[in-house]
Design a protein around this motif. Structure first.
Motif, PDB file in Angstrom:
ATOM      1  N   THR A 109       0.783  -1.201   0.010  1.00 14.00           N
ATOM      2  CA  THR A 109       0.093  -0.008   0.017  1.00 14.00           C
ATOM      3  C   THR A 109       0.756   1.283   0.000  1.00 14.00           C
ATOM      4  O   THR A 109       2.014   1.444   0.430  1.00 14.00           O
ATOM      5  CB  THR A 109      -0.961  -0.005   1.316  1.00 14.00           C
ATOM      6  N   LEU A 127      -1.359  -0.383  -3.852  1.00 14.94           N
ATOM      7  CA  LEU A 127      -2.762  -0.077  -3.644  1.00 14.94           C
ATOM      8  C   LEU A 127      -2.775   0.942  -2.828  1.00 14.94           C
ATOM      9  O   LEU A 127      -2.252   1.072  -1.706  1.00 14.94           O
ATOM     10  CB  LEU A 127      -3.408  -1.658  -2.852  1.00 14.94           C
ATOM     11  N   GLY A 168      -4.964   2.035  -0.273  1.00 11.29           N
ATOM     12  CA  GLY A 168      -5.742   1.432   0.274  1.00 11.29           C
ATOM     13  C   GLY A 168      -6.612   2.257   1.103  1.00 11.29           C
ATOM     14  O   GLY A 168      -6.256   3.512   1.318  1.00 11.29           O
ATOM     15  N   SER A 197      -7.300   1.683   3.799  1.00 12.19           N
ATOM     16  CA  SER A 197      -6.592   1.768   5.281  1.00 12.19           C
ATOM     17  C   SER A 197      -5.833   3.031   5.555  1.00 12.19           C
ATOM     18  O   SER A 197      -5.624   3.342   6.610  1.00 12.19           O
ATOM     19  CB  SER A 197      -5.522   0.635   5.183  1.00 12.19           C
ATOM     20  N   LYS A 237     -10.253  -1.115  -6.576  1.00  9.83           N
ATOM     21  CA  LYS A 237     -10.538  -2.407  -5.949  1.00  9.83           C
ATOM     22  C   LYS A 237     -11.838  -2.218  -5.158  1.00  9.83           C
ATOM     23  O   LYS A 237     -12.190  -1.231  -4.547  1.00  9.83           O
ATOM     24  CB  LYS A 237      -9.566  -2.730  -4.992  1.00  9.83           C
ATOM     25  N   VAL A 243      -8.008 -10.098  -3.910  1.00  8.73           N
ATOM     26  CA  VAL A 243      -7.307 -10.115  -2.792  1.00  8.73           C
ATOM     27  C   VAL A 243      -8.077 -11.026  -1.900  1.00  8.73           C
ATOM     28  O   VAL A 243      -9.073 -10.983  -1.637  1.00  8.73           O
ATOM     29  CB  VAL A 243      -7.365  -8.551  -2.100  1.00  8.73           C
ATOM     30  N   GLU A 281      -8.168 -11.974   2.077  1.00  8.90           N
ATOM     31  CA  GLU A 281      -7.740 -11.572   3.404  1.00  8.90           C
ATOM     32  C   GLU A 281      -8.232 -12.529   4.519  1.00  8.90           C
ATOM     33  O   GLU A 281      -9.320 -12.616   4.605  1.00  8.90           O
ATOM     34  CB  GLU A 281      -8.380 -10.098   3.758  1.00  8.90           C
ATOM     35  N   VAL A 318       0.027  -3.783   4.275  1.00  9.95           N
ATOM     36  CA  VAL A 318      -0.043  -2.511   4.629  1.00  9.95           C
ATOM     37  C   VAL A 318       1.652  -1.958   4.824  1.00  9.95           C
ATOM     38  O   VAL A 318       2.257  -2.558   5.873  1.00  9.95           O
ATOM     39  CB  VAL A 318      -0.942  -2.202   5.715  1.00  9.95           C
TER      40      VAL A 318
END
Ligand code: KIV
Length: 265
Positions: free
Chosen positions: A23, A42, A44, A46, A114, A181, A183, A216
């Motif tokens: 990320t 990515l 993300g 997040s 995504k 993905v 997870e 991450v």
């Protein structure tokens, strides 16, 4: 390094070389990662947790993700840049999804987006792909469903949930996702899914058999200190290094040791 494209990314499956994904949320980190041979960066959602300090990804907005994606795109020459669509930017229907995903490609330089979920988003994925938008899927622990799950525990512990995920993976593949993905699911299940689809699977807490891995970046670097997932291997502790450096700076300023004559005009 040649710019990664969706077809080149997909061709990495089965080549024997693991796909590398991480990320990034800003230009600086993206430039560093891009020079190192990362295949996919990515952006993300997040970001809501590691950059903005929210306790989950739900508050993240489209405009915030557009900003992060613009910053990352400016730093990337070779990796594929995929933008995470935030909560409620696509679950409300194909028209919203198309409009919002289009913004990432038109305004922010992303190569694709995504989205989280299986059969519930398959129709939307189909329409996005038909409109020319590359879509990455995300199954297993999908953080935007944290309120339904009640936390961030491992998913697919029961045979019924595992069967559902396997069916979702096939449904997403048929709908046209270029990759997905997986997870926080058992390694054997991720292995089975990886063998059953023709597109690359990218694991995070999903064992070693996926076609690639993602972490991450702040977890890998020891920069996110709120919690440490078991699957996130920490390769260094930047939090500690930053504290040491800033403590030395404070000491030098207070003692008059900084700035020196060489650092003055
Ligand atoms: O938001 C994110 O960073 C993600 C990865 C952990 C897969 O979705």
């Amino acid at each position: 390094m040649e710019k990664m494209t969706i077809p080149r990314f997909q061709a990495l499956k089965g080549k024997g070389d693991k796909i590398i994904s991480l990320t990034a949320y800003d230009w600086n980190m993206a430039s560093i990662l891009d020079g190192l041979g990362v295949d996919l960066i990515l952006v993300g959602d997040s970001a809501g947790m590691v950059c903005a300090g929210h306790e989950n990804t739900l508050p993240v907005t489209m405009d915030q993700m557009i900003y992060h994606t613009q910053c990352v795109s400016r730093g990337v020459r070779s990796a594929l840049v995929i933008a995470d669509m935030p909560f409620l930017s696509y679950q409300t229907g194909p028209a919203d999804a198309l409009f919002n995903a289009g913004r990432f490609l038109k305004e922010a330089g992303a190569d694709g987006v995504k989205i989280e979920g299986g059969r519930a988003v398959a129709g939307t994925v189909r329409q996005m792909v038909e409109a020319g938008i590359p879509v990455m899927g995300h199954l297993g622990l999908t953080p935007q469903s944290v309120r339904i799950f009640g936390g961030y525990g491992v998913r697919c512990g029961s045979p019924a949930e595992a069967a559902r995920l396997k069916a979702d993976a096939k449904t997403l593949e048929e709908a046209g996702v270029f990759s997905m993905v997986l997870e926080k699911i058992p390694a054997d299940l991720a292995h089975e899914v990886t063998d059953s689809v023709s597109i690359p699977t990218i694991g995070i807490g999903a064992g070693p058999h996926c076609d690639g891995q993602i972490l991450v970046t702040h977890d890998l670097l020891g920069l996110f200190e709120s919690f440490k997932p078991k699957f996130a291997r920490q390769y260094t502790n930047l939090g500690k290094i930053i504290r040491k450096a800033v403590t030395a700076y404070i000491k030098d300023v207070k003692s008059g040791n900084f700035p020196s004559q060489e650092e003055s005009f």
